[in-house]
Design an enzyme around this catalytic site. Structure first.
Site, PDB file in Angstrom:
ATOM      1  CD  GLU A  82      -2.943  -1.188   2.281  1.00  0.00           C
ATOM      2  OE1 GLU A  82      -2.682  -0.569   3.327  1.00  0.00           O
ATOM      3  OE2 GLU A  82      -3.977  -1.865   2.133  1.00  0.00           O
ATOM      4  CD  GLU A 123      -4.279  -5.867   2.316  1.00  0.00           C
ATOM      5  OE1 GLU A 123      -5.018  -5.128   2.997  1.00  0.00           O
ATOM      6  OE2 GLU A 123      -3.050  -5.784   2.325  1.00  0.00           O
ATOM      7  CE  LYS A 177      -5.819  -5.986  21.149  1.00  0.00           C
ATOM      8  NZ  LYS A 177      -4.972  -4.820  20.780  1.00  0.00           N
ATOM      9  CG  PHE A 178     -10.607  -5.895  18.216  1.00  0.00           C
ATOM     10  CD1 PHE A 178     -11.253  -7.016  18.728  1.00  0.00           C
ATOM     11  CD2 PHE A 178      -9.841  -5.109  19.070  1.00  0.00           C
ATOM     12  CE1 PHE A 178     -11.145  -7.347  20.067  1.00  0.00           C
ATOM     13  CE2 PHE A 178      -9.730  -5.440  20.419  1.00  0.00           C
ATOM     14  CZ  PHE A 178     -10.383  -6.566  20.927  1.00  0.00           C
TER      15      PHE A 178
END
Ligand SMILES: [Zn+2]
Length: 673
Positions: A156, A313, A362-363
């Protein structure tokens, strides 16, 4: 710009997988990972994007690659291909310690610290040397590995740090300016209009980046800095790519673009990529998110001149970086994935394989969620893998479009500079014009304004503010030869130096459009004006913009019906050569805009899309008709009279089909006797 071509590659079906970051997990998890990948039909994973700190421990040191060797072997043994990163996206702490000057500096002089990611100055020789050195080591170690399918350079580019304002960058900017202006400071003074506000430079050494100033920095200085910053980021990519090409000329190279991302010129980047790949994160909370997703898919396909592309992605569920992160609703993961394939993708990859237990993301959802595999998320992941396997006949096939929207990053950079009549935002304008075409089932390409437009029935130029002479002539010639153009307000205003083209707007296209714009008159955000004229309906209204126009042969389709500019044209038509040129001087309400675009498209000979209820997307790829129900109600949709096989269900359908929310059909070409 010529796309690079490493030679023909056999499509291997629609690839499925995601970013795989085994370095975040103990080694005993890896065997389970690979077994679950096989269960889900995963056959391509991106490895090592943020692994620099794991792979190297000191400047120029040997790779600490034992772990990666074992991961590559596990994947190869399971028949899973690897999109292997050069791992250079995020410099490790030891590199920052050895070379603190690689840290980027913002326009207001703040040095950004280690501790996030992508903390590097694109012009820094220390960063570039270390990155190229690492890319060379990766190519040397894994260039012949049976799992290696694709090189993934950086990540990116421009995300978080689209430009750096440090002294190293300032010196590089001066070198770039000397090159651009033939080492002639007076040529820079002319281009930048430095007679205004006492800005005349006597020497290149007086020039710097457009750092925070008492008020608006010089606009052409800002535009040149946008050009320079894009060039510097691409130079990082190209330096790594050359090392990979030299070591493994047969392995294709990509980096992940981000769709409508202003800092990096998609045309220039895609021209340097073997596979054009896209990171796509529309907000599931937006009611039109599937339309935004379609737009960037069409853009990414167009950047690669129609070549199949990779969805590099997307989130299987929620992301973690919005203020509120709504997960994809039941069926959206599947629907948007099928949409990407319908619009030309040959791979559907996610960030990331296993949701992290630690760290800033992590979320962010993963294909394997925190809750494990007895979950809705995992069942959807497995189901999608099985469905994509059925879509192999679409792999490698083209998507054709009759309509093109013109998009030029240089114009976008200039359009969104400060101190304009109003703060226009190009993505908004693009979305407004894309929506009615999407609703009509009309597939759209994007095109550079200097590209050959001859294959399109209709070309739309939304706020194409900056145009080169070549682009101006290109559109005029296209219409003269029989094409149809729709040009909107604030197009053709300046030249590539951001100097106004004088004599009435849009100066290069006044004859084409049969009118002169004397004055622009932007409307405050909450103000609308009524619209009348032959294409108006009782509720027609314009917003954002209106103009004082002198007609020179154009016919009025819509006009302003109240306020100080009552009676002024709002939409016009003008014949030119063998074609027609339309002009739009306001943003009509959606119903009026749809009617106007439908009328123009019909006159231009754009074939009508298949008839469907609202919310059902229709796209054709390689003779297959893909229908996707994005609405939250069950609908009946026509599928034509000829019996056609649905690749997803295996059944044969004709006439009409009932589609639940998230339901989809991929219909093979009809069997003709
Ligand atoms: Zn810098």
């Amino acid at each position: 710009m010529t796309p690079t071509d490493p030679g023909p590659r056999e499509p291997r079906g629609i690839r499925y997988g995601g970013d795989y970051n085994p370095e975040q997990w103990p080694e005993q998890v890896w065997a389970e990972d690979v077994a679950l990948m096989s269960e889900a039909g995963v056959d391509l994973v991106t490895v090592g994007v943020f692994a620099w700190a794991e792979l190297q421990a000191a400047p120029g040191a040997e790779l600490r690659a034992g772990w990666l060797d074992r991961v590559m072997e596990l994947l190869a043994a399971a028949g899973i291909g690897v999109d292997l990163a050069t791992a250079t996206a995020s410099p490790p702490p030891w590199l920052v310690r050895a070379h603190p000057e690689i840290l980027p500096v913002t326009a207001n002089g703040v040095s950004l610290s280690l501790g996030g990611r992508q903390h590097y100055c694109p012009s820094s020789p220390a960063y570039r040397d270390a990155a190229v050195e690492l890319a060379g080591r990766m190519a040397g170690r894994y260039g012949g590995h049976p799992a290696l399918e694709l090189w993934h350079v950086g990540n990116e580019y421009g995300c978080h740090v689209p430009a750096c304002y440090c002294e190293v960058s300032a010196a590089a900017f001066r070198r770039w300016l000397r090159e651009r202006y033939g080492d002639d400071i007076d040529e820079l003074n002319r281009a930048w209009g430095t007679a205004f506000w006492s800005q005349r430079y006597r020497d290149f050494d007086e020039v710097g980046p457009p750092r925070v100033a008492p008020t608006f920095p010089n606009p052409t200085q800002q535009l040149d800095f946008a050009r320079f910053s894009d060039h510097e980021l691409r130079a990082c990519y190209l330096a790594e790519r050359e090392v990979l090409r030299a070591a493994t000329p047969e392995v294709p190279v990509t980096t992940n673009l981000m769709g409508l991302f202003r800092p990096t010129d998609g045309w220039a980047w895609a021209a340097e990529m073997d596979v054009v790949s896209l990171d796509r994160y529309p907000d599931p909370a937006d009611s039109d998110s599937h339309v935004q997703a379609a737009l960037v898919a069409d853009l990414n396909r167009s950047l690669g001149s129609g070549r199949p592309w990779y969805l590099m992605e997307q989130a299987p569920g929620a992301v973690n970086w919005r203020p509120v992160n709504v997960p994809k609703n039941r069926g959206q993961f599947r629907a948007w994935s099928l949409q990407a394939v319908a619009r030309g993708a040959d791979a559907v990859l996610q960030f990331q394989w296993r949701a992290s237990a630690a760290g800033a993301e992590k979320f962010h959802s993963g294909m394997v969620p925190h809750a494990g595999i007895d979950t809705r998320q995992w069942r959807e992941v497995v189901a999608l893998g099985a469905e994509l396997a059925k879509l192999a006949p679409l792999a490698g096939t083209p998507v054709s479009a009759h309509v093109a929207i013109l998009l030029d990053w240089e114009s976008w950079w200039a359009l969104e500079l400060d101190s304009h009549p109003a703060g226009l935002r190009l993505p908004e304008l693009l979305a407004e014009l894309y929506q009615p075409l999407f609703d009509a089932g009309t597939t759209v390409d994007f095109a550079h304004p200097e590209a050959d437009l001859g294959r399109y029935q209709l070309v739309v130029a939304p706020a194409l503010y900056l145009v080169s002479d070549r682009a101006a002539t290109n559109l005029t010639d296209y219409v003269g030869a029989g094409g149809t153009a729709l040009v909107t307000y604030f197009s053709g205003i300046v030249d590539p130096d951001d100097h106004v083209r004088l004599g009435g707007y849009p100066a290069p296209w006044r004859d084409l459009l049969g009118l002169d714009v004397e004055e622009v008159s932007p409307l405050p955000p909450t103000t609308t004006v009524r619209l009348g004229g032959p294409l108006a309906h009782p509720g027609s209204a314009g917003r954002r913009w209106q103009e004082l126009i002198r007609l020179r042969g154009a016919q009025v389709l819509l006009e302003i019906a109240d306020g100080p500019l009552a009676g002024q044209p709002a939409a016009t038509a003008h014949p030119h050569g063998r074609g027609s040129a339309y002009y739009l001087a306001t943003t009509p309400d959606p119903v009026t805009l749809s009617a106007l675009i439908a009328e123009i498209a019909a006159r231009a000979g754009v074939p009508a899309g298949p008839s469907r209820p609202p919310g059902v997307e229709a796209v054709e790829r390689g003779g297959h008709l893909v229908l996707i129900n994005h609405s939250d109600t069950t609908v009946d949709t026509g599928v034509g009279d000829d019996p056609r096989s649905d690749l997803l269900s295996g059944s044969v359908v004709s006439h009409a089909v009932t589609l639940p929310p998230g339901g989809a059909l991929v219909l093979a070409p009809p069997d003709r006797p």
